[in-house]
Design a protein around this motif. Sequence first.
Motif, PDB file in Angstrom:
ATOM      1  N   GLY A  15       0.236 -12.615  -2.104  1.00  0.00           N
ATOM      2  CA  GLY A  15       1.544 -13.169  -1.821  1.00  0.00           C
ATOM      3  C   GLY A  15       2.662 -12.354  -2.428  1.00  0.00           C
ATOM      4  N   ALA A  16       2.349 -11.448  -3.323  1.00  0.00           N
ATOM      5  CA  ALA A  16       3.375 -10.654  -4.007  1.00  0.00           C
ATOM      6  C   ALA A  16       2.839  -9.276  -4.295  1.00  0.00           C
ATOM      7  CB  ALA A  16       3.759 -11.343  -5.310  1.00  0.00           C
ATOM      8  N   TYR A  17       3.709  -8.284  -4.223  1.00  0.00           N
ATOM      9  CA  TYR A  17       3.281  -6.930  -4.552  1.00  0.00           C
ATOM     10  C   TYR A  17       3.905  -6.507  -5.867  1.00  0.00           C
ATOM     11  CZ  TYR A  17       7.814  -5.437  -2.679  1.00  0.00           C
ATOM     12  OH  TYR A  17       9.139  -5.268  -2.438  1.00  0.00           O
ATOM     13  N   LEU A  18       3.269  -5.532  -6.492  1.00  0.00           N
ATOM     14  CA  LEU A  18       3.754  -5.012  -7.760  1.00  0.00           C
ATOM     15  C   LEU A  18       4.876  -4.006  -7.492  1.00  0.00           C
ATOM     16  CD1 LEU A  18       0.254  -4.470  -9.388  1.00  0.00           C
ATOM     17  CD2 LEU A  18       1.815  -6.369  -9.771  1.00  0.00           C
ATOM     18  N   LYS A  19       5.684  -3.743  -8.487  1.00  0.00           N
ATOM     19  CA  LYS A  19       6.825  -2.836  -8.318  1.00  0.00           C
ATOM     20  C   LYS A  19       6.458  -1.370  -8.550  1.00  0.00           C
ATOM     21  CE  LYS A  19       9.347  -6.390  -7.543  1.00  0.00           C
ATOM     22  NZ  LYS A  19       9.145  -6.953  -6.259  1.00  0.00           N
ATOM     23  N   THR A  20       5.286  -1.117  -9.115  1.00  0.00           N
ATOM     24  CA  THR A  20       4.762   0.239  -9.258  1.00  0.00           C
ATOM     25  C   THR A  20       3.324   0.206  -8.763  1.00  0.00           C
ATOM     26  OG1 THR A  20       4.034  -0.172 -11.527  1.00  0.00           O
ATOM     27  CG2 THR A  20       6.217   0.809 -11.247  1.00  0.00           C
ATOM     28  N   TYR A  21       2.810   1.350  -8.316  1.00  0.00           N
ATOM     29  CA  TYR A  21       1.457   1.398  -7.779  1.00  0.00           C
ATOM     30  C   TYR A  21       0.408   1.331  -8.871  1.00  0.00           C
ATOM     31  CZ  TYR A  21       3.449   2.462  -3.276  1.00  0.00           C
ATOM     32  OH  TYR A  21       4.146   2.395  -2.107  1.00  0.00           O
TER      33      TYR A  21
ATOM     34  N   PHE B 194       0.853  -1.181   0.000  1.00  0.00           N
ATOM     35  CA  PHE B 194       0.000   0.000   0.000  1.00  0.00           C
ATOM     36  C   PHE B 194       0.889   1.231   0.000  1.00  0.00           C
ATOM     37  CE2 PHE B 194      -2.334  -3.311   2.230  1.00  0.00           C
ATOM     38  CZ  PHE B 194      -3.537  -3.319   1.553  1.00  0.00           C
ATOM     39  N   SER B 195       0.392   2.328  -0.574  1.00  0.00           N
ATOM     40  CA  SER B 195       1.121   3.592  -0.446  1.00  0.00           C
ATOM     41  C   SER B 195       1.057   4.002   1.028  1.00  0.00           C
ATOM     42  CB  SER B 195       0.488   4.658  -1.334  1.00  0.00           C
ATOM     43  OG  SER B 195      -0.791   5.016  -0.840  1.00  0.00           O
TER      44      SER B 195
ATOM     45  N   MET C 298     -12.753  -3.665   4.098  1.00  0.00           N
ATOM     46  CA  MET C 298     -12.037  -4.733   3.374  1.00  0.00           C
ATOM     47  C   MET C 298     -12.219  -4.602   1.869  1.00  0.00           C
ATOM     48  SD  MET C 298     -12.352  -8.180   5.660  1.00  0.00           S
ATOM     49  CE  MET C 298     -13.664  -7.886   6.830  1.00  0.00           C
ATOM     50  N   GLU C 299     -13.428  -4.270   1.454  1.00  0.00           N
ATOM     51  CA  GLU C 299     -13.683  -4.080   0.026  1.00  0.00           C
ATOM     52  C   GLU C 299     -12.869  -2.902  -0.508  1.00  0.00           C
ATOM     53  OE1 GLU C 299     -15.155  -5.038  -3.625  1.00  0.00           O
ATOM     54  OE2 GLU C 299     -15.666  -6.130  -1.810  1.00  0.00           O
ATOM     55  N   SER C 300     -12.812  -1.835   0.254  1.00  0.00           N
ATOM     56  CA  SER C 300     -12.040  -0.658  -0.150  1.00  0.00           C
ATOM     57  C   SER C 300     -10.549  -0.961  -0.213  1.00  0.00           C
ATOM     58  CB  SER C 300     -12.287   0.491   0.833  1.00  0.00           C
ATOM     59  OG  SER C 300     -13.632   0.862   0.825  1.00  0.00           O
ATOM     60  N   VAL C 301     -10.056  -1.699   0.759  1.00  0.00           N
ATOM     61  CA  VAL C 301      -8.641  -2.071   0.789  1.00  0.00           C
ATOM     62  C   VAL C 301      -8.273  -2.830  -0.481  1.00  0.00           C
ATOM     63  CG1 VAL C 301      -6.984  -3.616   1.934  1.00  0.00           C
ATOM     64  CG2 VAL C 301      -8.342  -2.019   3.287  1.00  0.00           C
ATOM     65  N   SER C 302      -9.168  -3.670  -0.928  1.00  0.00           N
ATOM     66  CA  SER C 302      -8.926  -4.445  -2.145  1.00  0.00           C
ATOM     67  C   SER C 302      -8.728  -3.543  -3.356  1.00  0.00           C
ATOM     68  CB  SER C 302     -10.097  -5.401  -2.377  1.00  0.00           C
ATOM     69  OG  SER C 302      -9.903  -6.169  -3.530  1.00  0.00           O
ATOM     70  N   HIS C 303      -9.373  -2.377  -3.352  1.00  0.00           N
ATOM     71  CA  HIS C 303      -9.274  -1.470  -4.498  1.00  0.00           C
ATOM     72  C   HIS C 303      -7.989  -0.648  -4.510  1.00  0.00           C
ATOM     73  CE1 HIS C 303     -13.214  -2.295  -6.166  1.00  0.00           C
ATOM     74  NE2 HIS C 303     -13.700  -2.270  -4.936  1.00  0.00           N
ATOM     75  N   VAL C 304      -7.322  -0.516  -3.372  1.00  0.00           N
ATOM     76  CA  VAL C 304      -6.082   0.259  -3.335  1.00  0.00           C
ATOM     77  C   VAL C 304      -4.859  -0.607  -3.069  1.00  0.00           C
ATOM     78  CG1 VAL C 304      -7.249   2.394  -2.667  1.00  0.00           C
ATOM     79  CG2 VAL C 304      -6.314   0.886  -0.885  1.00  0.00           C
ATOM     80  N   ALA C 305      -5.069  -1.913  -2.955  1.00  0.00           N
ATOM     81  CA  ALA C 305      -3.941  -2.815  -2.722  1.00  0.00           C
ATOM     82  C   ALA C 305      -3.079  -2.898  -3.973  1.00  0.00           C
ATOM     83  CB  ALA C 305      -4.453  -4.205  -2.347  1.00  0.00           C
ATOM     84  N   ASN C 306      -1.805  -2.853  -3.766  1.00  0.00           N
ATOM     85  CA  ASN C 306      -0.838  -2.888  -4.858  1.00  0.00           C
ATOM     86  C   ASN C 306      -0.361  -4.329  -5.068  1.00  0.00           C
ATOM     87  OD1 ASN C 306       0.763  -1.552  -6.808  1.00  0.00           O
ATOM     88  ND2 ASN C 306       2.539  -1.798  -5.482  1.00  0.00           N
TER      89      ASN C 306
END
Length: 171
Positions: free
Chosen positions: A161-167, A110-111, A147-155
């Motif tokens: 299990g893995a995050y993206l390298k850019t937002y 997350f940012s 929780m629904e909102s978090v899903s929309h801003v999760a990177n």
Amino acid sequence: MRYLGCKATLIEYIQKLFEDKQLFVEGSTLFDAFCGTGTIAHHFKKYFNIVLNDNLHCATAFASGRLYASRCTFERLGFNPFDYFNGNDNQTIGFFSQNYAPALSGRMYFSDWNAGRIDYFRQQIQDWYENNSITEEENYYLLSALMESVSHVANVAGVYGAYLKTYVSST
């Protein structure tokens, strides 16, 4: 919500099975043993009393919130919590900021802004519940909305299990 294992594609088959087996009996209870996001329970709530179960508490909280949404009035609170949250820019340093944002953890799930907002929302909901300003049903509804909102801003790519390298774009 990005959720691995959602049973939305099974609803038609389950509906047909229940019809074929004549299971739509007034006053019956549906036990959703592995409720996940509550897709099955939400669909069948008009036919059955619902009992939710899942190994993950967040799943039963989310599914419960979906079921209770139409009953939530926030009468005790005295105002619309969604308007309240959307009307301020408050942030808190908490679990998400400390573990999933770059400034404090070096991680990019997350940012820093979104993590601070998530921590603020979560703490405010908990405070309202502990002070009896919201009911248990309203608590679950607000948690499910969060929780629904978090899903929309999760990177993340869709599996946590893995995050993206850019937002990702939040639009």
